[in-house]
Write an enzyme that holds these catalytic residues in place. Structure first.
Site, mmCIF file in Angstrom:
data_model
loop_
_atom_site.group_PDB
_atom_site.id
_atom_site.type_symbol
_atom_site.label_atom_id
_atom_site.label_comp_id
_atom_site.label_asym_id
_atom_site.label_seq_id
_atom_site.Cartn_x
_atom_site.Cartn_y
_atom_site.Cartn_z
ATOM 1 N N TYR A 7 0.985 -1.252 0.046
ATOM 2 C CA TYR A 7 0.114 0.019 -0.033
ATOM 3 C C TYR A 7 0.850 1.281 0.054
ATOM 4 O O TYR A 7 1.412 1.611 0.983
ATOM 5 C CB TYR A 7 -0.902 -0.119 1.150
ATOM 6 C CG TYR A 7 -2.117 1.239 1.465
ATOM 7 C CD1 TYR A 7 -2.065 2.139 0.750
ATOM 8 C CD2 TYR A 7 -2.590 1.007 2.642
ATOM 9 C CE1 TYR A 7 -3.077 3.261 0.825
ATOM 10 C CE2 TYR A 7 -3.799 1.871 2.866
ATOM 11 C CZ TYR A 7 -3.704 3.210 1.947
ATOM 12 O OH TYR A 7 -4.634 4.032 2.213
ATOM 13 N N LYS A 43 -1.577 -1.089 -4.110
ATOM 14 C CA LYS A 43 -2.375 -0.221 -4.187
ATOM 15 C C LYS A 43 -1.727 1.132 -4.024
ATOM 16 O O LYS A 43 -0.739 1.393 -3.043
ATOM 17 C CB LYS A 43 -3.206 -0.404 -2.920
ATOM 18 C CG LYS A 43 -4.079 0.885 -2.492
ATOM 19 C CD LYS A 43 -4.570 0.717 -0.937
ATOM 20 C CE LYS A 43 -5.560 1.657 -0.873
ATOM 21 N NZ LYS A 43 -5.164 3.173 -1.132
HETATM 22 C C1 LIG Z 1 -5.670 9.614 1.294
HETATM 23 C C2 LIG Z 1 -6.710 8.863 1.235
HETATM 24 O O1 LIG Z 1 -7.834 8.776 2.030
HETATM 25 N N1 LIG Z 1 -6.983 8.437 -0.027
HETATM 26 C C3 LIG Z 1 -7.892 7.487 -0.549
HETATM 27 C C4 LIG Z 1 -7.540 6.083 -0.635
HETATM 28 O O2 LIG Z 1 -6.347 6.079 -0.999
HETATM 29 C C5 LIG Z 1 -8.877 8.080 -1.673
HETATM 30 O O3 LIG Z 1 -10.082 7.308 -1.714
HETATM 31 C C6 LIG Z 1 -9.469 9.427 -1.263
HETATM 32 O O4 LIG Z 1 -10.221 9.593 -0.309
HETATM 33 C C7 LIG Z 1 -10.287 10.255 -2.688
HETATM 34 O O5 LIG Z 1 -9.333 9.898 -3.683
HETATM 35 C C8 LIG Z 1 -10.782 11.445 -2.138
HETATM 36 O O6 LIG Z 1 -9.476 12.360 -2.305
HETATM 37 C C1 LIG Z 2 -8.625 4.766 0.504
HETATM 38 C C2 LIG Z 2 -7.903 3.755 0.993
HETATM 39 O O1 LIG Z 2 -7.648 3.033 0.230
HETATM 40 C C3 LIG Z 2 -7.779 3.675 2.604
HETATM 41 O O2 LIG Z 2 -8.786 3.815 3.281
HETATM 42 O O3 LIG Z 2 -6.608 2.979 3.038
#
Ligand SMILES: CC(=O)N[C@H](C=O)[C@@H](O)[C@H](O)[C@H](O)CO
Ligand SMILES: CC(=O)C(=O)O
Length: 320
Positions: free
Chosen positions: A143, A173
């Site tokens: 990740y 990811k």
């Molecule tokens: C930093 C963070 O939480 N990123 C999420 C997943 O990786 C995303 O799903 C964001 O929430 C999304 O892209 C909106 O900015």
């Molecule tokens: C957004 C995402 O991948 C997380 O919540 O870890």
């Protein structure tokens, strides 16, 4: 290494950890939550205890219980349940990895340790390898979220030869906007059957062009259906329709980003859209303001992401 599992693809919702008003985990709504994702959003994969799930703000015992509840309630309904088991302590991470295997999760994911940090690729690989080895039968995903971990080792560099060190490595990811790095991860690993899961929801279409095989994100909890329509349009090579969907999603995300958008706000939006009370976040996060929720609601309605009939009784109280 042969895995019986089919490749993780399509949308993966990064699950929220529902909490009660006094900050305990609200296990009682997880069954409903699974049904909502499957039936209302068409999302059949989940990523548990990640950023959105406040995984790093939960105790180890809570993380075990949350993982177990999702696996139990998702049985025969969800395709894959991936558990994020990253932690600052290698021991804890290994314990969680082993636990994920015991409860029958479909995969584990790990972020880079983010307090005392690995400074080179080899050190990071060694850490990840030790975690992966605690669950030798589970697919392992790295990740990559440099903005939050502060570990900026490029994913492309990390992936070079990774399966020699981590035989269970199955994918990435990628939660960053560097599409050069992401594209090169895909390009340099074409021979492998890796999953390339993009994690910046507002830019997913660009990542699909670069070869993303799926996506993990917070917005798929409530914009899963819309995003699936974008994926279908892309699949049919109808790029202008796909772009229409992406712009529509961007209009919403851009709007909330300007108001201040994070896990707290995700909890409020999901409560509003699904009618399932997600509760407040845990400190150090602060509950989203009433003004935020009201504005987000108006925007969702104006974009036709939410109709009056979608609003379940009680959702407003639960998010106030
Ligand atoms: C930093 C963070 O939480 N990123 C999420 C997943 O990786 C995303 O799903 C964001 O929430 C999304 O892209 C909106 O900015
Ligand atoms: C957004 C995402 O991948 C997380 O919540 O870890």
């Amino acid at each position: 290494m042969a895995f019986p599992k089919k490749k993780l693809q399509g949308l993966v919702a990064a699950t929220i950890t529902p909490m009660t008003e006094n900050g305990e985990i609200n296990f009682s709504v997880i069954g409903q939550y699974v049904d909502y994702l499957v039936k209302e959003q068409g999302v059949k994969n989940i990523f548990v205890n990640g950023t959105t799930g406040e995984g790093l703000s939960l105790s180890i015992s809570e993380r075990r219980q949350v993982a177990e509840e999702w696996v139990t309630k998702g049985k025969d309904k969800l395709d894959q349940v991936v558990i994020h088991v990253g932690a600052l302590s290698l021991k804890e991470s290994q314990e969680l990895a082993q636990h994920a295997a015991e409860i029958g999760a479909d995969g584990i994911a790990v972020i880079a340790p983010f307090f005392l940090k690995p400074w080179t690729k080899d050190i990071l690989i060694n850490f990840l390898k030790e975690v992966a080895a605690a669950a030798p039968a589970l697919p392992f995903y790295y990740y990559h979220i440099p903005a939050l971990t502060g570990v900026k080792i490029r994913a492309e560099e990390l992936l070079d030869g990774i399966q020699d060190k981590i035989p269970t490595f199955q994918g990435l990811k990628f939660s960053d906007t560097d599409l050069l790095d992401f594209g090169q991860c895909v390009d340099q690993n074409r021979q492998q059957q890796f999953a390339f899961l993009f994690g910046v929801d507002e830019q997913l279409l660009s990542a699909l062009v670069m070869g993303a095989t799926g996506a993990v994100g917070s917005t798929y909890n409530y914009l899963g259906k819309k995003t699936n329509q974008m994926l279908e349009a892309f699949e049919r090579k109808d790029l202008s329709l796909a772009l229409n969907y992406q712009f529509c999603i961007q209009r919403f995300i851009n709007f909330v980003v300007k108001l201040g958008f994070g896990v707290s706000q995700t909890k409020a939006i999901m409560t509003l859209v699904s009618g399932i009370p997600m509760g407040p976040p845990r400190l150090p996060l602060q509950k989203a303001s009433r003004e935020f929720t009201d504005s987000a609601e108006a925007k969702l309605k104006s974009l036709d992401f939410l109709s009056f009939t979608d609003l379940k009784d009680g959702s407003l109280e639960a998010s106030s």
